[in-house]
Motif scaffolding. Sequence first.
Motif, mmCIF file in Angstrom:
data_model
loop_
_atom_site.group_PDB
_atom_site.id
_atom_site.type_symbol
_atom_site.label_atom_id
_atom_site.label_comp_id
_atom_site.label_asym_id
_atom_site.label_seq_id
_atom_site.Cartn_x
_atom_site.Cartn_y
_atom_site.Cartn_z
ATOM 1 N N MET A 165 0.817 -1.194 0.000
ATOM 2 C CA MET A 165 0.000 0.000 0.000
ATOM 3 C C MET A 165 0.863 1.261 0.000
ATOM 4 O O MET A 165 0.491 2.250 -0.601
ATOM 5 C CB MET A 165 -0.877 0.019 1.251
ATOM 6 N N LYS A 166 1.993 1.195 0.691
ATOM 7 C CA LYS A 166 2.859 2.366 0.788
ATOM 8 C C LYS A 166 3.340 2.809 -0.593
ATOM 9 O O LYS A 166 3.350 4.002 -0.899
ATOM 10 C CB LYS A 166 4.042 2.043 1.693
ATOM 11 N N SER A 167 3.723 1.844 -1.420
ATOM 12 C CA SER A 167 4.232 2.199 -2.739
ATOM 13 C C SER A 167 3.123 2.708 -3.663
ATOM 14 O O SER A 167 3.367 3.572 -4.506
ATOM 15 C CB SER A 167 4.957 1.014 -3.379
ATOM 16 N N VAL A 168 1.908 2.211 -3.507
ATOM 17 C CA VAL A 168 0.784 2.695 -4.312
ATOM 18 C C VAL A 168 0.456 4.140 -3.936
ATOM 19 O O VAL A 168 0.262 4.993 -4.813
ATOM 20 C CB VAL A 168 -0.456 1.787 -4.133
ATOM 21 N N LYS A 169 0.427 4.412 -2.637
ATOM 22 C CA LYS A 169 0.173 5.777 -2.180
ATOM 23 C C LYS A 169 1.257 6.716 -2.707
ATOM 24 O O LYS A 169 0.962 7.822 -3.170
ATOM 25 C CB LYS A 169 0.131 5.814 -0.654
ATOM 26 N N HIS A 170 2.497 6.275 -2.651
ATOM 27 C CA HIS A 170 3.615 7.086 -3.136
ATOM 28 C C HIS A 170 3.470 7.340 -4.636
ATOM 29 O O HIS A 170 3.677 8.470 -5.101
ATOM 30 C CB HIS A 170 4.941 6.390 -2.828
ATOM 31 N N ALA A 171 3.126 6.319 -5.393
ATOM 32 C CA ALA A 171 2.959 6.459 -6.846
ATOM 33 C C ALA A 171 1.855 7.464 -7.173
ATOM 34 O O ALA A 171 1.999 8.277 -8.102
ATOM 35 C CB ALA A 171 2.651 5.104 -7.478
ATOM 36 N N LEU A 172 0.778 7.432 -6.427
ATOM 37 C CA LEU A 172 -0.307 8.388 -6.650
ATOM 38 C C LEU A 172 0.138 9.817 -6.318
ATOM 39 O O LEU A 172 -0.237 10.771 -7.007
ATOM 40 C CB LEU A 172 -1.543 8.004 -5.828
ATOM 41 N N GLN A 173 0.940 9.954 -5.278
ATOM 42 C CA GLN A 173 1.466 11.274 -4.932
ATOM 43 C C GLN A 173 2.416 11.792 -6.015
ATOM 44 O O GLN A 173 2.399 12.980 -6.342
ATOM 45 C CB GLN A 173 2.172 11.231 -3.582
ATOM 46 N N VAL A 174 3.240 10.900 -6.563
ATOM 47 C CA VAL A 174 4.147 11.278 -7.649
ATOM 48 C C VAL A 174 3.334 11.728 -8.861
ATOM 49 O O VAL A 174 3.634 12.760 -9.476
ATOM 50 C CB VAL A 174 5.095 10.115 -8.026
ATOM 51 N N LEU A 201 12.186 0.020 -4.749
ATOM 52 C CA LEU A 201 12.981 0.330 -5.937
ATOM 53 C C LEU A 201 12.403 1.496 -6.729
ATOM 54 O O LEU A 201 12.752 1.703 -7.893
ATOM 55 C CB LEU A 201 13.093 -0.910 -6.828
ATOM 56 N N GLY A 202 11.545 2.273 -6.109
ATOM 57 C CA GLY A 202 10.916 3.423 -6.748
ATOM 58 C C GLY A 202 11.881 4.415 -7.376
ATOM 59 O O GLY A 202 11.638 4.891 -8.492
ATOM 60 N N PRO A 203 12.989 4.745 -6.701
ATOM 61 C CA PRO A 203 13.918 5.701 -7.321
ATOM 62 C C PRO A 203 14.458 5.234 -8.677
ATOM 63 O O PRO A 203 14.707 6.050 -9.556
ATOM 64 C CB PRO A 203 15.050 5.811 -6.295
ATOM 65 N N TYR A 204 14.628 3.930 -8.849
ATOM 66 C CA TYR A 204 15.136 3.429 -10.120
ATOM 67 C C TYR A 204 14.116 3.638 -11.240
ATOM 68 O O TYR A 204 14.492 3.893 -12.385
ATOM 69 C CB TYR A 204 15.515 1.952 -10.005
ATOM 70 N N LEU A 205 12.836 3.529 -10.923
ATOM 71 C CA LEU A 205 11.798 3.812 -11.919
ATOM 72 C C LEU A 205 11.757 5.302 -12.239
ATOM 73 O O LEU A 205 11.643 5.693 -13.398
ATOM 74 C CB LEU A 205 10.427 3.355 -11.406
ATOM 75 N N LEU A 206 11.850 6.112 -11.212
ATOM 76 C CA LEU A 206 11.785 7.560 -11.403
ATOM 77 C C LEU A 206 13.015 8.115 -12.106
ATOM 78 O O LEU A 206 12.947 9.180 -12.731
ATOM 79 C CB LEU A 206 11.579 8.259 -10.058
ATOM 80 N N ASP A 207 14.131 7.394 -12.032
ATOM 81 C CA ASP A 207 15.353 7.841 -12.706
ATOM 82 C C ASP A 207 15.132 8.061 -14.203
ATOM 83 O O ASP A 207 15.853 8.832 -14.834
ATOM 84 C CB ASP A 207 16.489 6.833 -12.516
#
Length: 136
Positions: free
Chosen positions: A1-10, A32-38
């Motif tokens: 859930m944490k990563s989904v919430k973060h993705a929605l905020q991004v 591994l979110g930073p690697y996707l955002l890179d």
Amino acid sequence: MKSVKHALQVHAALASGNYHKFFRLYQTAPYLGPYLLDQIVPRQRLAALATICKAYKQDVSLDFIVTELGFQPEDEDDADGARRLCVEFIAEHNGEHLIQQKDDGAVRCLTSKAGLLFEEAKQRAFKGNVDLKGQV
């Protein structure tokens, strides 16, 4: 859930053009979110620099740009690593002449001369690219 919430905020930060929030989220991305955002960080940095140049006339501190655009040193022990990465990024887009050291020792970026430069770089970066959802 944490990563989904973060993705929605991004997504919300990108959709609203809030570069400050985007780079704070980039620095706190879970797993591994930073690697996707890179994949999108360079063009978001160009967009943010174009906005900063419009909003802050004359000049701004290099440290301000480093902080706002989320530059982080590759080595934790390298005190000037983030500043160096920022200067390299600006130089990659033909802006090395915009970085100046003032008499008081402060390093500044001449935003009054940089607006058109970074606006054109932003237009080139966003032209024909695919966004996070895979849209052209």
